[in-house]
Each structure stands twice: as C-alpha cells, then as structure tokens.
Design a protein around this motif. Structure first.
Motif, PDB file in Angstrom:
ATOM      1  N   LEU A  87       0.709  -1.262   0.052  1.00 39.76           N
ATOM      2  CA  LEU A  87      -0.082   0.034   0.066  1.00 39.76           C
ATOM      3  C   LEU A  87       0.657   1.351  -0.039  1.00 39.76           C
ATOM      4  N   THR A  88       2.191   1.260  -0.256  1.00 42.68           N
ATOM      5  CA  THR A  88       2.892   2.356  -0.400  1.00 42.68           C
ATOM      6  C   THR A  88       3.517   2.261  -1.970  1.00 42.68           C
ATOM      7  N   TYR A  89       3.930   3.466  -2.439  1.00 40.94           N
ATOM      8  CA  TYR A  89       4.322   3.405  -4.029  1.00 40.94           C
ATOM      9  C   TYR A  89       5.764   4.372  -4.089  1.00 40.94           C
ATOM     10  N   ASN A  90       6.512   3.719  -5.038  1.00 42.97           N
ATOM     11  CA  ASN A  90       7.912   4.305  -5.378  1.00 42.97           C
ATOM     12  C   ASN A  90       7.737   4.441  -6.841  1.00 42.97           C
ATOM     13  N   GLY A  91       8.856   5.312  -7.431  1.00 39.10           N
ATOM     14  CA  GLY A  91       8.741   5.463  -8.684  1.00 39.10           C
ATOM     15  C   GLY A  91       9.963   5.906  -9.376  1.00 39.10           C
ATOM     16  N   TYR A  92      10.171   6.086 -10.754  1.00 37.46           N
ATOM     17  CA  TYR A  92      11.241   6.629 -11.379  1.00 37.46           C
ATOM     18  C   TYR A  92      10.780   7.906 -12.182  1.00 37.46           C
ATOM     19  N   GLN A  93      11.534   8.916 -11.831  1.00 36.87           N
ATOM     20  CA  GLN A  93      11.005  10.295 -12.434  1.00 36.87           C
ATOM     21  C   GLN A  93      12.087  10.670 -13.620  1.00 36.87           C
ATOM     22  N   LEU A  94      11.756  11.055 -14.773  1.00 37.76           N
ATOM     23  CA  LEU A  94      12.572  11.588 -15.957  1.00 37.76           C
ATOM     24  C   LEU A  94      13.196  12.576 -15.859  1.00 37.76           C
ATOM     25  N   LYS A  95      14.436  12.699 -15.559  1.00 38.96           N
ATOM     26  CA  LYS A  95      15.247  14.001 -15.776  1.00 38.96           C
ATOM     27  C   LYS A  95      16.557  13.796 -16.487  1.00 38.96           C
ATOM     28  N   ASN A  96      16.513  14.992 -17.307  1.00 38.92           N
ATOM     29  CA  ASN A  96      17.764  14.939 -18.326  1.00 38.92           C
ATOM     30  C   ASN A  96      17.886  13.643 -19.040  1.00 38.92           C
ATOM     31  N   GLY A  97      16.907  13.047 -19.365  1.00 36.50           N
ATOM     32  CA  GLY A  97      17.035  12.117 -20.180  1.00 36.50           C
ATOM     33  C   GLY A  97      17.276  10.502 -19.272  1.00 36.50           C
ATOM     34  N   LYS A  98      17.466  10.695 -18.033  1.00 38.09           N
ATOM     35  CA  LYS A  98      17.675   9.412 -17.173  1.00 38.09           C
ATOM     36  C   LYS A  98      16.706   9.411 -16.233  1.00 38.09           C
TER      37      LYS A  98
ATOM     38  N   THR B  11      15.263   8.894 -12.254  1.00 33.82           N
ATOM     39  CA  THR B  11      15.882   8.874 -10.951  1.00 33.82           C
ATOM     40  C   THR B  11      14.541   8.518 -10.173  1.00 33.82           C
ATOM     41  N   TYR B  12      15.188   7.442  -9.026  1.00 31.32           N
ATOM     42  CA  TYR B  12      14.426   6.717  -8.261  1.00 31.32           C
ATOM     43  C   TYR B  12      13.651   7.696  -7.221  1.00 31.32           C
ATOM     44  N   VAL B  13      12.432   7.476  -6.827  1.00 33.81           N
ATOM     45  CA  VAL B  13      11.548   8.610  -6.097  1.00 33.81           C
ATOM     46  C   VAL B  13      10.962   7.449  -4.912  1.00 33.81           C
ATOM     47  N   ASP B  14      11.256   7.807  -3.869  1.00 27.50           N
ATOM     48  CA  ASP B  14      10.558   6.718  -2.721  1.00 27.50           C
ATOM     49  C   ASP B  14       9.580   7.596  -2.425  1.00 27.50           C
ATOM     50  N   ASN B  15       8.556   6.779  -1.832  1.00 26.49           N
ATOM     51  CA  ASN B  15       7.218   6.858  -1.158  1.00 26.49           C
ATOM     52  C   ASN B  15       6.251   7.921  -1.618  1.00 26.49           C
ATOM     53  N   ILE B  16       5.807   7.820  -2.873  1.00 26.47           N
ATOM     54  CA  ILE B  16       5.125   8.683  -3.777  1.00 26.47           C
ATOM     55  C   ILE B  16       3.701   8.850  -3.160  1.00 26.47           C
ATOM     56  N   ASP B  17       3.390   9.910  -2.984  1.00 28.10           N
ATOM     57  CA  ASP B  17       1.858  10.127  -2.506  1.00 28.10           C
ATOM     58  C   ASP B  17       0.958   9.962  -3.780  1.00 28.10           C
ATOM     59  N   MET B  18       0.114   8.987  -3.822  1.00 25.33           N
ATOM     60  CA  MET B  18      -0.792   8.749  -4.814  1.00 25.33           C
ATOM     61  C   MET B  18      -1.859   9.553  -4.996  1.00 25.33           C
ATOM     62  N   ARG B  19      -2.254  10.251  -4.048  1.00 25.16           N
ATOM     63  CA  ARG B  19      -3.114  11.283  -4.176  1.00 25.16           C
ATOM     64  C   ARG B  19      -3.115  12.264  -5.219  1.00 25.16           C
ATOM     65  N   ASN B  20      -1.515  12.559  -5.689  1.00 23.46           N
ATOM     66  CA  ASN B  20      -1.405  13.251  -6.615  1.00 23.46           C
ATOM     67  C   ASN B  20      -1.151  12.698  -7.871  1.00 23.46           C
ATOM     68  N   ILE B  21      -1.528  11.460  -8.149  1.00 20.03           N
ATOM     69  CA  ILE B  21      -1.361  10.576  -9.383  1.00 20.03           C
ATOM     70  C   ILE B  21      -2.664  10.286  -9.951  1.00 20.03           C
ATOM     71  N   PRO B  22      -2.708  10.485 -11.318  1.00 14.66           N
ATOM     72  CA  PRO B  22      -4.372  10.061 -11.876  1.00 14.66           C
ATOM     73  C   PRO B  22      -4.268   8.548 -11.750  1.00 14.66           C
ATOM     74  N   ASN B  23      -5.566   8.078 -11.459  1.00 11.26           N
ATOM     75  CA  ASN B  23      -5.915   6.821 -10.922  1.00 11.26           C
ATOM     76  C   ASN B  23      -6.400   5.993 -12.320  1.00 11.26           C
ATOM     77  N   GLU B  24      -6.320   6.544 -13.468  1.00  6.66           N
ATOM     78  CA  GLU B  24      -6.646   5.546 -14.609  1.00  6.66           C
ATOM     79  C   GLU B  24      -5.352   4.530 -14.921  1.00  6.66           C
ATOM     80  N   MET B  25      -5.948   3.401 -15.055  1.00  2.75           N
ATOM     81  CA  MET B  25      -4.923   2.283 -15.512  1.00  2.75           C
ATOM     82  C   MET B  25      -4.837   2.065 -16.982  1.00  2.75           C
ATOM     83  N   ASP B  26      -3.655   1.510 -17.293  1.00  2.00           N
ATOM     84  CA  ASP B  26      -3.245   1.565 -18.642  1.00  2.00           C
ATOM     85  C   ASP B  26      -4.350   0.760 -19.385  1.00  2.00           C
TER      86      ASP B  26
END
Length: 302
Positions: A247-258, A260-275
């Motif tokens: 029930l926690t979430y992490n991610g990778y953020q695109l920065k300058n073509g690479k 970067t790992y992001v820990d403990n993302i707040d999913m309330r700020n993420i659109p909830n539509e699935m692929d």
C-alpha cells in the motif's frame, strides 16, 4: 480525360488493398486458432508445436503489403504494442511450461514503405545471470510481454518498455526495460535508472504469483510508478517469491534523459486511470492453471 485516368487508377488499386485485407483476415483467423492452442492445450508438446506454427504464420502474414497498418485486433492471446511515434510495433507473448515457468516470444516490426523489416526476439532469460546489469540484442533478449511503450527524446533517443514476465509456479516478475536502435538494430537495456546507490540497465521486480503489482507510466508527470514490494514478515526478506504490495508506492522520474528513483510517492497526486486495454497475461492461464484470488496487501516492512 485526366480525371477519368486518375479515377481508373484509384479503382484499379482498390482490389489490391482489399485483397491484402482479405488475406490478412485469413491469416488472423489461423493465428487465433493457433494462439488458443498454445495457451489452452493441456499437452506441452502440442502447445509448443502450435507456437512454432504460429510464428511461421505470423511471419508470412507480415510479409503482406501494408501489414503494418493491420491491427490484428481479434488476436487476444498476444500483446501487440505500437510505439507512439509510429516507428515500430512489438508482438510479444508467452507459452507456459508444465513446471509453471514460461518462455517468451516476440518480434519487432518496423514501419517501412518497402519490404518487411522484422526482428525476431529470442528469450535468453535462463542464461542471463544479472538482468539489471545486462545490455542485450534481439537474440539475447530478457523476454517479457509488453503493454506500454514510452518514447524518450534525449541526446540518444530510446524507448522505455513496461512488461509482465511470468516466472515460476511461485512467483511473477514485472520489468522496466529499454529499447534503442544502434546501426539500425535493436538493443535492450541502458544504464539510465539511478537510485538506491546503483545504476541499472533495466529494473526487475519479483513477487508472489498470487499477488498483483501496479506498474504504469504517468505521462503528465514524466513518472513511472509502481507498488512497493515487501515480505509478509521480516523473516522472509530473502525470499522475493513471498513479496507483495504494501500500500505504498515508489517510482522513477525522468530527468535530463535518465530516470531517478523516487521513494514513497503520494498517490493522491497521481491520476488513477490504469493502462487502457491492458489485461494481466495470467488471465490467459486460467483454463490451464488456477490462479488464486488476490490477497490483502501487507503492511510495509522496513
């Protein structure tokens, strides 16, 4: 007179296009039958034979003129994912083995105006000891069934691939891979994932087979977000086949073509539509192997 000549040329071309479509429809019908065989047949040898026939039929079908524009939308036993820039598309699928493991198959079809340009993908997974550090070609592919292609226009353009990778009768994997082209040939993997004191060429997640893991791209935020996987108990920390979402979430953020790992993302700020349109390929195994119900998510183990 000129108009008549132009119209005559148009009408002369239409039967050729129609014949191509009819031909591809016929091939698709054959592929559907063979696909059902390699997914649902209980006999291991017959599944494999159906898959080999499927490959030969698919290659023949793709040699048809203008096959790149044919959607194969009735073919439900494989994944067909097209790059957003319309430069290529990837066919990918799996065949189950009797021991609960999988072998993956695929091909990259390039969008060309001339003869077919197709790269077969050969699953080399059992021989890849360190997949997160390995750069491979189409003949040493870390097999997976892809459902998302993300183009990245950096100094060296590449594509991020999100995929499902069935593994054993106890655990499943998901993959964030990279596809680029060097000397007009496909290359898989690139050291562009940074975080946790390590640089990775691809990212591989392993978790319990009965669990379900979120792995999706969020275009508006240049973010790949995924479930944090944790063991049910600290005693299982060295057993990834027991892991599940907590029930926690992490991610990778695109920065300058690479990325970067992001820990403990707040999913309330993420659109909830699935692929859209993505169905977990495990569903294809329901008639050959029972899939347990998805369990309640565990609390995060630090």
């Amino acid at each position: 007179m000129i108009l008549i000549l132009l119209l005559s040329r148009v009408f002369a071309q239409q039967p050729v296009v129609a014949n191509n479509i009819n031909q591809l429809n016929t091939y698709q019908d054959s592929l559907k039958k063979l696909g059902n065989e390699f997914v649902h047949n209980q006999n291991d040898l017959e599944r494999k034979n159906a898959n080999y026939a499927f490959i030969k039929t698919l290659v023949t079908a793709l040699k048809t003129n203008n096959s790149f524009t044919y959607p194969f939308d009735s073919l439900k036993t494989i994944s067909l994912t097209q790059s957003p820039d319309n430069k290529f598309r990837i066919f990918s699928w799996h065949v189950a083995n009797n021991d609960g493991s999988y072998r993956f198959y695929g091909a990259i079809q390039m969008n060309t105006s001339g003869p077919l340009k197709l790269y077969g993908l050969e699953d080399y997974s059992p021989l890849i000891k360190n997949p997160e550090d390995t750069v491979a070609d189409n003949r040493t592919w870390f097999g997976a069934q892809y459902y998302t292609i993300v183009p990245v226009m950096s100094i060296k353009p590449y594509y991020v691939l999100l995929g499902w990778k069935g593994y054993t009768d106890k655990s499943t994997k998901r993959v964030i891979d990279v596809l680029s082209f060097k000397d007009d040939k496909p290359v898989f993997g690139m050291p562009i994932f940074e975080g946790n004191n390590k640089k990775r060429s691809r990212v591989v997640f392993q978790y319990a087979r009965q669990a379900s893991m979120l792995l999706k791209h969020v275009p508006a935020q240049n973010l790949i977000v995924f479930d944090n996987l944790a063991p049910p108990d600290k005693r299982n920390k060295d057993q990834p086949e027991t892991y599940g979402p907590d029930l926690t979430y992490n991610g990778y953020q695109l920065k300058n073509g690479k990325w970067t790992y992001v820990d403990n993302i707040d999913m309330r700020n993420i659109p909830n539509e699935m692929d859209e349109g993505y169905v977990d390929p495990r569903v294809q195994q329901q008639q050959t192997r029972p899939i347990k119900a998805e369990p309640a998510r565990q609390k995060r183990v630090q």
